[in-house]
Design a protein around this motif. Structure first.
Motif, short mmCIF file in Angstrom:
data_model
loop_
_atom_site.label_atom_id
_atom_site.label_comp_id
_atom_site.label_asym_id
_atom_site.label_seq_id
_atom_site.Cartn_x
_atom_site.Cartn_y
_atom_site.Cartn_z
N GLU A 293 29.42 99.00 78.67
CA GLU A 293 30.38 98.08 79.55
C GLU A 293 29.02 97.19 79.69
OE1 GLU A 293 31.66 95.92 83.27
OE2 GLU A 293 32.78 98.02 82.46
N PHE A 294 27.93 97.84 80.04
CA PHE A 294 26.41 97.38 81.17
C PHE A 294 25.16 96.80 79.63
CE2 PHE A 294 21.84 99.01 80.81
CZ PHE A 294 21.61 97.98 81.16
N LEU B 178 40.44 94.49 84.19
CA LEU B 178 40.26 95.87 82.48
C LEU B 178 40.00 94.85 81.72
CD1 LEU B 178 43.04 98.75 83.67
CD2 LEU B 178 40.86 98.62 83.76
N CYS B 179 40.44 94.11 81.27
CA CYS B 179 40.54 94.25 79.64
C CYS B 179 39.14 93.50 79.39
CB CYS B 179 41.65 92.37 79.37
SG CYS B 179 43.43 92.80 79.30
N GLY B 180 38.54 92.77 79.91
CA GLY B 180 37.07 91.54 80.36
C GLY B 180 36.77 92.54 80.67
N ASN B 181 36.69 93.76 81.28
CA ASN B 181 35.35 94.79 81.15
C ASN B 181 34.83 96.31 79.48
OD1 ASN B 181 34.74 94.15 83.24
ND2 ASN B 181 35.62 96.19 84.33
N ALA B 182 36.56 95.92 79.34
CA ALA B 182 37.25 96.32 78.12
C ALA B 182 36.00 95.49 77.01
CB ALA B 182 38.34 97.57 77.94
N PHE B 183 36.40 95.01 76.94
CA PHE B 183 35.51 93.56 75.32
C PHE B 183 34.46 93.41 76.20
CE2 PHE B 183 34.24 89.58 74.42
CZ PHE B 183 34.17 89.38 73.41
N GLU B 184 33.72 93.75 77.06
CA GLU B 184 31.91 93.45 77.09
C GLU B 184 31.74 95.14 76.50
OE1 GLU B 184 30.29 91.57 80.56
OE2 GLU B 184 31.41 93.27 80.88
N ALA B 185 32.82 96.34 76.94
CA ALA B 185 32.05 97.98 76.19
C ALA B 185 32.06 98.08 74.91
CB ALA B 185 32.97 98.60 76.58
#
Length: 282
Positions: free
Chosen positions: A62-63, A128-135
């Motif tokens: 994600e980072f 969760l979805c936004g973080n997973a998208f970045e990941a």
């Protein structure tokens, strides 16, 4: 295209072929290292360990994805809005990569059905979805490189889920907008935390008020202090726009404060003037 056809044929003989095809439908290409993409869908609330015992989750990806996404979107916005100033470009990029937008994109892609997380973890709290998208973007960068990320954002996201022209005209930072309005009208503004608690899923919630001239002007609740501030600011903006009597009340409070301060200022000036005259006489 030829590579995808070859990979499709090879995958027909793999037991995990459905996972590959799932990512293909989402990304437009087959993963080389599918474990990276699977890790991108692992929330930290799930205790999964690698073969060497290390805990696996999507935070590091994600980072990385956050930085790559910023760069790709900046490139797209720069090319799309030729001649626009830096402030406009920065604001437009911020609206695209903000948490709410990414969370919605993640849901549109179907990540909410693929993410693995504890049932006690509230999705609306941690996005969760936004973080997973970045990941996912981070995994894509490691697996396929920058160009693959650029292709994915330009061809699978922009246009399909994001209208650049519309986004560029939207005002979503209610807190900044309210601060600008208060500064323009010489009004003081502050935020106060009313309550912090937990919802039914044990996720932290925050409740705050925004005060203009020490008068409660908006109330907001959110799953972060930032979100509660934005919601309070949005309510305050609607109130000052649609309720002229309330706006006049704020201006009246401001004017009364200014009037109360003027006698004191005049007294100081008169005292200084007397001292100056005494000095000259001496």
């Amino acid at each position: 295209m030829y590579c995808n056809i070859v990979n499709r044929i090879r995958l027909l003989f793999r037991k995990d072929r459905e996972s590959y095809f799932c990512f293909y439908r989402m990304l437009g290409f087959f993963p080389k290292n599918i474990k990276l993409y699977e890790q991108a869908l692992l929330h930290k609330s799930i205790l999964v360990r690698s073969d060497n015992g290390r805990l696996l989750n999507n935070e590091r990806l994600e980072f990385l994805g956050d930085a790559i996404l910023d760069a790709v979107v900046a490139d797209i916005v720069y090319k799309k809005f030729d001649g626009k100033r830096e402030g406009f470009l920065t604001n437009t990029r911020s609206k695209i990569v903000q948490r709410d937008t990414l969370n919605q994109i993640g849901k549109e892609l179907g990540l909410d059905k693929l993410i693995k997380f504890s049932n006690q973890q509230s999705s609306h709290n941690s996005y969760l979805c936004g973080n997973a998208f970045e990941a996912l973007v981070g995994a894509m960068y490691i697996d396929r490189g920058y160009k693959a990320c650029q292709y994915f954002i330009e061809n699978k996201i922009i246009g399909k889920y994001i209208n650049l022209e519309k986004v560029s005209r939207e005002e979503v930072n209610f807190k900044s907008r309210l601060i600008e309005w208060c500064q323009k009208n010489k009004l003081t503004i502050s935020y106060e935390l009313v309550n912090d608690d937990y919802d039914k899923t044990n996720s932290p919630t925050f409740e705050c008020n925004v005060l203009i001239e020490d008068l409660i002007s908006g109330h907001g609740v959110g799953y972060s202090k930032k979100e509660s501030h934005q919601n309070a600011a949005q309510e305050a903006l609607k109130r000052v726009k649609n309720n002229s009597a309330f706006a006049k009340q704020l201006f009246a409070i401001r004017d009364s404060k200014i009037a109360a301060e003027e006698p004191a200022d005049n007294a100081v000036e008169e005292s200084a003037s007397v001292e100056s005259q005494d000095t000259e006489t001496a």
